[in-house]
Design a protein around this motif. Structure first.
Motif, PDB file in Angstrom:
ATOM      1  N   SER A  32       0.802  -1.221   0.000  1.00  0.00           N
ATOM      2  CA  SER A  32       0.000   0.000   0.000  1.00  0.00           C
ATOM      3  C   SER A  32       0.837   1.276   0.000  1.00  0.00           C
ATOM      4  CB  SER A  32      -0.920   0.010   1.220  1.00  0.00           C
ATOM      5  OG  SER A  32      -0.145   0.100   2.391  1.00  0.00           O
ATOM      6  N   GLU A  33       2.133   1.144   0.158  1.00  0.00           N
ATOM      7  CA  GLU A  33       2.947   2.356   0.189  1.00  0.00           C
ATOM      8  C   GLU A  33       2.868   3.080  -1.141  1.00  0.00           C
ATOM      9  OE1 GLU A  33       6.842   2.279   1.758  1.00  0.00           O
ATOM     10  OE2 GLU A  33       6.206   1.334   3.609  1.00  0.00           O
ATOM     11  N   ASN A  34       2.890   4.365  -1.055  1.00  0.00           N
ATOM     12  CA  ASN A  34       2.743   5.229  -2.212  1.00  0.00           C
ATOM     13  C   ASN A  34       4.069   5.971  -2.386  1.00  0.00           C
ATOM     14  OD1 ASN A  34       2.196   7.441  -3.860  1.00  0.00           O
ATOM     15  ND2 ASN A  34       0.104   7.645  -3.097  1.00  0.00           N
ATOM     16  N   PRO A  35       4.884   5.600  -3.388  1.00  0.00           N
ATOM     17  CA  PRO A  35       6.196   6.233  -3.534  1.00  0.00           C
ATOM     18  C   PRO A  35       6.116   7.745  -3.767  1.00  0.00           C
ATOM     19  CG  PRO A  35       5.778   4.671  -5.335  1.00  0.00           C
ATOM     20  CD  PRO A  35       4.625   4.588  -4.394  1.00  0.00           C
ATOM     21  N   ILE A  36       5.081   8.207  -4.436  1.00  0.00           N
ATOM     22  CA  ILE A  36       4.936   9.652  -4.666  1.00  0.00           C
ATOM     23  C   ILE A  36       4.673  10.361  -3.338  1.00  0.00           C
ATOM     24  CG2 ILE A  36       3.507  11.410  -5.777  1.00  0.00           C
ATOM     25  CD1 ILE A  36       3.123   9.351  -8.081  1.00  0.00           C
ATOM     26  N   LEU A  37       3.805   9.767  -2.523  1.00  0.00           N
ATOM     27  CA  LEU A  37       3.523  10.334  -1.202  1.00  0.00           C
ATOM     28  C   LEU A  37       4.784  10.341  -0.348  1.00  0.00           C
ATOM     29  CD1 LEU A  37       1.433  11.428   0.800  1.00  0.00           C
ATOM     30  CD2 LEU A  37       0.961   9.059   1.450  1.00  0.00           C
ATOM     31  N   ASN A  38       5.521   9.239  -0.369  1.00  0.00           N
ATOM     32  CA  ASN A  38       6.780   9.169   0.389  1.00  0.00           C
ATOM     33  C   ASN A  38       7.742  10.272  -0.046  1.00  0.00           C
ATOM     34  OD1 ASN A  38       5.779   6.901   1.602  1.00  0.00           O
ATOM     35  ND2 ASN A  38       7.117   5.470   0.541  1.00  0.00           N
ATOM     36  N   THR A  39       7.872  10.455  -1.345  1.00  0.00           N
ATOM     37  CA  THR A  39       8.769  11.487  -1.881  1.00  0.00           C
ATOM     38  C   THR A  39       8.308  12.877  -1.453  1.00  0.00           C
ATOM     39  OG1 THR A  39       9.280  10.094  -3.790  1.00  0.00           O
ATOM     40  CG2 THR A  39       9.754  12.441  -4.000  1.00  0.00           C
ATOM     41  N   ASN A  40       7.008  13.119  -1.544  1.00  0.00           N
ATOM     42  CA  ASN A  40       6.477  14.426  -1.143  1.00  0.00           C
ATOM     43  C   ASN A  40       6.762  14.713   0.325  1.00  0.00           C
ATOM     44  OD1 ASN A  40       5.474  14.839  -3.706  1.00  0.00           O
ATOM     45  ND2 ASN A  40       3.420  14.193  -3.199  1.00  0.00           N
ATOM     46  N   ILE A  41       6.560  13.709   1.178  1.00  0.00           N
ATOM     47  CA  ILE A  41       6.806  13.900   2.610  1.00  0.00           C
ATOM     48  C   ILE A  41       8.286  14.127   2.872  1.00  0.00           C
ATOM     49  CG2 ILE A  41       6.775  12.746   4.866  1.00  0.00           C
ATOM     50  CD1 ILE A  41       4.064  13.850   4.062  1.00  0.00           C
ATOM     51  N   GLU A  42       9.145  13.383   2.206  1.00  0.00           N
ATOM     52  CA  GLU A  42      10.596  13.580   2.389  1.00  0.00           C
ATOM     53  C   GLU A  42      11.019  14.986   1.959  1.00  0.00           C
ATOM     54  OE1 GLU A  42      12.789  11.643   4.022  1.00  0.00           O
ATOM     55  OE2 GLU A  42      11.069  10.366   4.449  1.00  0.00           O
ATOM     56  N   LYS A  43      10.457  15.479   0.853  1.00  0.00           N
ATOM     57  CA  LYS A  43      10.757  16.844   0.412  1.00  0.00           C
ATOM     58  C   LYS A  43      10.294  17.867   1.451  1.00  0.00           C
ATOM     59  CE  LYS A  43      10.388  16.163  -4.603  1.00  0.00           C
ATOM     60  NZ  LYS A  43       9.539  16.506  -5.773  1.00  0.00           N
ATOM     61  N   LEU A  44       9.114  17.639   1.994  1.00  0.00           N
ATOM     62  CA  LEU A  44       8.580  18.554   3.010  1.00  0.00           C
ATOM     63  C   LEU A  44       9.434  18.517   4.280  1.00  0.00           C
ATOM     64  CD1 LEU A  44       4.788  17.875   2.502  1.00  0.00           C
ATOM     65  CD2 LEU A  44       5.973  20.052   2.102  1.00  0.00           C
ATOM     66  N   LYS A  45       9.881  17.329   4.655  1.00  0.00           N
ATOM     67  CA  LYS A  45      10.756  17.219   5.833  1.00  0.00           C
ATOM     68  C   LYS A  45      12.039  18.016   5.604  1.00  0.00           C
ATOM     69  CE  LYS A  45       9.458  12.658   7.622  1.00  0.00           C
ATOM     70  NZ  LYS A  45       9.975  11.294   7.854  1.00  0.00           N
ATOM     71  N   THR A  46      12.569  17.947   4.403  1.00  0.00           N
ATOM     72  CA  THR A  46      13.773  18.717   4.075  1.00  0.00           C
ATOM     73  C   THR A  46      13.473  20.208   4.120  1.00  0.00           C
ATOM     74  OG1 THR A  46      14.590  16.923   2.677  1.00  0.00           O
ATOM     75  CG2 THR A  46      15.541  19.103   2.327  1.00  0.00           C
ATOM     76  N   HIS A  47      12.380  20.612   3.509  1.00  0.00           N
ATOM     77  CA  HIS A  47      12.007  22.028   3.480  1.00  0.00           C
ATOM     78  C   HIS A  47      11.823  22.593   4.887  1.00  0.00           C
ATOM     79  CE1 HIS A  47      10.176  25.784   2.215  1.00  0.00           C
ATOM     80  NE2 HIS A  47       9.215  25.550   3.106  1.00  0.00           N
ATOM     81  N   TYR A  48      11.133  21.831   5.755  1.00  0.00           N
ATOM     82  CA  TYR A  48      10.862  22.300   7.110  1.00  0.00           C
ATOM     83  C   TYR A  48      11.965  21.911   8.101  1.00  0.00           C
ATOM     84  CZ  TYR A  48       6.259  23.825   5.682  1.00  0.00           C
ATOM     85  OH  TYR A  48       5.221  24.468   5.060  1.00  0.00           O
ATOM     86  N   ASN A  49      13.027  21.325   7.570  1.00  0.00           N
ATOM     87  CA  ASN A  49      14.202  20.965   8.375  1.00  0.00           C
ATOM     88  C   ASN A  49      13.842  20.063   9.557  1.00  0.00           C
ATOM     89  OD1 ASN A  49      16.935  20.955   8.908  1.00  0.00           O
ATOM     90  ND2 ASN A  49      16.820  22.745  10.241  1.00  0.00           N
ATOM     91  N   THR A  50      13.053  19.027   9.301  1.00  0.00           N
ATOM     92  CA  THR A  50      12.685  18.103  10.375  1.00  0.00           C
ATOM     93  C   THR A  50      13.438  16.784  10.281  1.00  0.00           C
ATOM     94  OG1 THR A  50      10.831  17.146   9.155  1.00  0.00           O
ATOM     95  CG2 THR A  50      10.371  19.083  10.538  1.00  0.00           C
ATOM     96  N   LEU A  51      14.459  16.742   9.458  1.00  0.00           N
ATOM     97  CA  LEU A  51      15.254  15.522   9.341  1.00  0.00           C
ATOM     98  C   LEU A  51      16.366  15.455  10.388  1.00  0.00           C
ATOM     99  CD1 LEU A  51      15.526  15.359   5.451  1.00  0.00           C
ATOM    100  CD2 LEU A  51      14.174  13.863   6.923  1.00  0.00           C
ATOM    101  N   ALA A  52      16.649  16.568  11.043  1.00  0.00           N
ATOM    102  CA  ALA A  52      17.718  16.610  12.045  1.00  0.00           C
ATOM    103  C   ALA A  52      17.377  15.701  13.214  1.00  0.00           C
ATOM    104  CB  ALA A  52      17.909  18.047  12.534  1.00  0.00           C
ATOM    105  N   LYS A  53      18.418  15.263  13.904  1.00  0.00           N
ATOM    106  CA  LYS A  53      18.192  14.330  15.008  1.00  0.00           C
ATOM    107  C   LYS A  53      17.379  14.956  16.143  1.00  0.00           C
ATOM    108  CE  LYS A  53      22.741  15.184  16.968  1.00  0.00           C
ATOM    109  NZ  LYS A  53      24.023  14.618  17.279  1.00  0.00           N
ATOM    110  N   ASP A  54      17.276  16.277  16.184  1.00  0.00           N
ATOM    111  CA  ASP A  54      16.446  16.935  17.197  1.00  0.00           C
ATOM    112  C   ASP A  54      14.985  16.512  17.068  1.00  0.00           C
ATOM    113  OD1 ASP A  54      18.832  18.258  17.258  1.00  0.00           O
ATOM    114  OD2 ASP A  54      18.006  20.259  16.973  1.00  0.00           O
ATOM    115  N   TRP A  55      14.578  16.121  15.860  1.00  0.00           N
ATOM    116  CA  TRP A  55      13.185  15.787  15.604  1.00  0.00           C
ATOM    117  C   TRP A  55      12.895  14.297  15.734  1.00  0.00           C
ATOM    118  CZ3 TRP A  55       9.582  19.362  15.462  1.00  0.00           C
ATOM    119  CH2 TRP A  55       9.974  20.676  15.219  1.00  0.00           C
ATOM    120  N   VAL A  56      13.923  13.471  15.885  1.00  0.00           N
ATOM    121  CA  VAL A  56      13.721  12.030  15.966  1.00  0.00           C
ATOM    122  C   VAL A  56      12.880  11.707  17.202  1.00  0.00           C
ATOM    123  CG1 VAL A  56      14.862   9.795  16.293  1.00  0.00           C
ATOM    124  CG2 VAL A  56      15.822  11.483  14.718  1.00  0.00           C
ATOM    125  N   GLY A  57      11.857  10.921  17.010  1.00  0.00           N
ATOM    126  CA  GLY A  57      10.993  10.511  18.112  1.00  0.00           C
ATOM    127  C   GLY A  57       9.936  11.527  18.498  1.00  0.00           C
TER     128      GLY A  57
END
Length: 170
Positions: A32-57
């Protein structure tokens, strides 16, 4: 198996697991995974800078996912009925507090007692009702909440997608 072969097998499994935790490559977790949705979310995480370890968990709803497994007997109707009983209890309690008539207060006290006795049979539904209220109280316009939402959205989305698919198959 000889120890050398076990070591190679273990290293291979560890390598595969390490690939799962990097953003370099992901094995598909479900159909059921949607690669386009995954890509969009990853781009948004990069844009909003939520990939840093400060955001883990730091998530918004992931903690509620575990609760789904503990409530297999709750039905929509039972949750609604428990919610209605809670509101009736509040209504009758307020009416009792406002009444100057002793007979009316006594009657309301008996009604409240019956409502409370019945509500005890809805313990799981009460927990779920409270959890729904907690979920509803999330401040959707809060920037921090929005950034946390990016971190847990896919888990919740895929769980919801899987649940709905299982319900239709039953």
């Amino acid at each position: 198996m000889d120890s050398c072969l076990k070591m190679v097998l273990l290293c291979g499994l560890l390598w595969i697991a390490s690939l799962q935790t990097t953003s370099a490559y992901r094995f598909r977790r479900s159909r059921s995974e949607n690669p386009i949705l995954n890509t969009n979310i990853e781009k948004l995480k990069t844009h909003y800078n939520t990939l840093a370890k400060d955001w883990v968990g730091k998530s918004v709803f992931v903690s509620h996912l575990d609760q789904l497994n503990s409530k297999p007997t709750c039905t929509c109707q039972a949750v609604l009925l428990e919610g209605m009983l809670s509101i009736y209890e509040d209504i009758f309690q307020d009416m009792m507090n406002k009444s100057d008539n002793k007979e009316v207060r006594d009657d309301l006290k008996k009604v409240i007692h019956e409502v409370k006795n019945l509500k005890h049979k809805y313990n799981e539904e009460h927990k779920l009702w409270r959890e729904l209220q907690d979920i509803h109280s999330v401040k959707a316009k809060n920037g921090t909440i929005q950034e946390r939402a990016l971190n847990d959205f896919l888990k919740v989305y895929y769980r919801a997608s899987t649940e709905k698919r299982h319900l239709h198959m039953s």
